[in-house]
Design a protein around this motif. Structure first.
Motif, PDB file in Angstrom:
ATOM      1  N   TYR A 177      32.960  33.188  40.580  1.00 10.14           N
ATOM      2  CA  TYR A 177      32.706  34.330  39.696  1.00 10.14           C
ATOM      3  C   TYR A 177      32.793  35.680  40.391  1.00 10.14           C
ATOM      4  O   TYR A 177      32.733  36.711  39.733  1.00 10.14           O
ATOM      5  N   PRO A 179      34.708  38.690  41.822  1.00  7.66           N
ATOM      6  CA  PRO A 179      36.103  39.176  41.795  1.00  7.66           C
ATOM      7  C   PRO A 179      36.609  39.610  43.165  1.00  7.66           C
ATOM      8  O   PRO A 179      37.808  39.815  43.335  1.00  7.66           O
ATOM      9  N   THR A 180      35.708  39.764  44.130  1.00  4.92           N
ATOM     10  CA  THR A 180      36.152  40.202  45.458  1.00  4.92           C
ATOM     11  C   THR A 180      37.107  39.199  46.074  1.00  4.92           C
ATOM     12  O   THR A 180      38.086  39.569  46.735  1.00  4.92           O
ATOM     13  N   TYR A 182      39.175  37.267  44.504  1.00  2.00           N
ATOM     14  CA  TYR A 182      40.496  37.422  43.871  1.00  2.00           C
ATOM     15  C   TYR A 182      41.234  38.623  44.442  1.00  2.00           C
ATOM     16  O   TYR A 182      42.433  38.558  44.732  1.00  2.00           O
ATOM     17  N   ASP A 183      40.505  39.722  44.633  1.00  2.00           N
ATOM     18  CA  ASP A 183      41.137  40.927  45.177  1.00  2.00           C
ATOM     19  C   ASP A 183      41.651  40.676  46.589  1.00  2.00           C
ATOM     20  O   ASP A 183      42.776  41.069  46.937  1.00  2.00           O
ATOM     21  N   PHE A 185      42.436  37.814  47.864  1.00  2.00           N
ATOM     22  CA  PHE A 185      43.559  36.869  47.801  1.00  2.00           C
ATOM     23  C   PHE A 185      44.849  37.584  47.407  1.00  2.00           C
ATOM     24  O   PHE A 185      45.928  37.333  47.966  1.00  2.00           O
ATOM     25  N   VAL A 186      44.746  38.505  46.456  1.00  2.00           N
ATOM     26  CA  VAL A 186      45.922  39.275  46.046  1.00  2.00           C
ATOM     27  C   VAL A 186      46.413  40.148  47.187  1.00  2.00           C
ATOM     28  O   VAL A 186      47.618  40.255  47.455  1.00  2.00           O
ATOM     29  N   THR A 189      48.137  37.976  49.696  1.00  2.00           N
ATOM     30  CA  THR A 189      49.459  37.581  49.201  1.00  2.00           C
ATOM     31  C   THR A 189      50.459  38.716  49.361  1.00  2.00           C
ATOM     32  O   THR A 189      51.607  38.507  49.777  1.00  2.00           O
TER      33      THR A 189
END
Length: 362
Positions: A177, A179-180, A182-183, A185-186, A189
């Motif tokens: 849950y 969002p850090t 996800y950030d 990981f993006v 990438t």
């Protein structure tokens, strides 16, 4: 026929039916058959009562005569069975008495079972055979309830963990849950894509550099093959090999000379040590000579020689070892005597146990 005759006939018929029923019941419960008694002991009998049938391979061969409580708490319950005399030939001292239920919810009965491949002596009146405790349904139920309770506790713990994860608590909750992640990981990438693009852009330069390095190495190998340069001379000039062999021979000769010098020095050191020891003995003898003793006494040199001190210490240690060995021998003799007494006591206890066992069997 008179009324009294009819009443008499009716009474005789009732008596005859009663006698016939009595014989049938008695024959069914083996009250009128020749029987002998067998005993078995159990930790629990699961509601077995006197009069319960005794079966052998599904055939009624007797009845339960009595169920006696143990003489003390924690003892075994003794069950006495009356067995038909004709069943004696199929029962031996190794036969097991098992308590089972007659059907799913029927009464408790005793089943006689011969273990496969096991033979024993024929049974006698009042012999004690092996008793096998019945299947305890309540114990299995308690274990099942305990397992269900543990499963319920585990389910509650898992439910609490899922609630914590949904609330975003803990490592797993943050991974799902937050969002850090996800950030990051993006961003990772994108950085990876940028590095790959740079590698693709520099691939031609890397290939050209590799080709230049390959050409340089090939040029060096060609020069070595043609005998140019220091490396080529070292590899192709036989004079260098001969000089190296000569140098190795010289080093071998030098090593041999060094070994000879070392052996001579070692011999000299040994002779020196021997001379010093002999000189020390001569000086020690001079200390005890009447002509020089006064001089050494006035100079304070009348202490013991080192070898005398060592001999005195060795002699004292030898005496201590002898005393210790005498003590160990005495302890060994005491242990052997105690072991003999223990063996005699064990023999007496075994004889007493055998006599007590014979008394219980009678």
């Amino acid at each position: 026929m008179s009324r009294e005759a009819r009443v008499g006939l009716l009474a005789l018929a009732g008596i005859a039916l009663f006698v016939i029923a009595l014989f049938a019941i008695a024959n069914r419960s083996f009250l009128l058959s020749d029987t002998f008694l067998l005993r078995a002991r159990f930790n629990r009998v699961a509601g077995l009562v006197p009069g319960a049938p005794v079966q052998f391979q599904g055939v009624n061969v007797g009845r339960v005569e009595s169920v006696q409580l143990p003489p003390e708490p924690g003892g075994q319950i003794e069950v006495t069975m009356a067995i038909k005399e004709e069943a004696r030939r199929v029962i031996h001292v190794r036969t097991q008495a098992q308590i089972k239920s007659e059907g799913l919810v029927g009464q408790q009965i005793v089943v006689l079972v011969n273990p496969p491949g096991v033979q024993g002596e024929p049974v006698s009146e009042g012999d004690l055979i092996v008793g096998v405790d019945p299947f305890d349904l309540f114990e299995i139920t308690d274990r099942a309830l305990a397992s269900v309770q543990r499963f319920e506790d585990a389910a509650n713990a898992f439910r609490q963990i899922m609630l914590d994860v949904r609330a975003g608590e803990g490592t797993l909750g943050k991974l799902i849950y937050d969002p850090t992640l996800y950030d990051e990981f993006v961003a990772t990438t994108n950085e990876t894509r940028r590095v790959l693009n740079n590698l693709a852009n520099n691939a031609e330069a890397l290939v050209a550099l590799a080709e230049e390095a390959t050409q340089g190495v090939q040029s060096i190998l060609d020069k070595i093959d043609r005998g140019e340069g220091t490396m080529a001379r070292m590899l192709n000039d036989p004079a260098l090999y001969e000089r190296l062999l000569a140098t190795a021979d010289t080093l071998r000769l030098v090593a041999s000379d060094l070994r000879a010098i070392t052996g001579a020095a070692e011999n000299a050191a040994n002779w020196g040590a021997l001379g010093a020891y002999r000189f020390a003995e001569l000086m020690e003898a001079a200390k005890h000579n009447w002509l020089f003793r006064r001089y050494f006494e006035e100079r304070g040199y009348m202490e013991r020689a080192p070898f005398e001190v060592r001999e005195r210490a060795i002699e004292q240690a030898y005496r201590q070892l002898q005393a210790r060995m005498r003590e160990l021998d005495a302890w060994e003799r005491q242990l052997q005597e105690r072991e003999a007494r223990l063996k005699a006591l064990e023999t007496r206890l075994s004889a007493l146990a055998d006599s007590l066992a014979g008394t219980d069997g009678r």
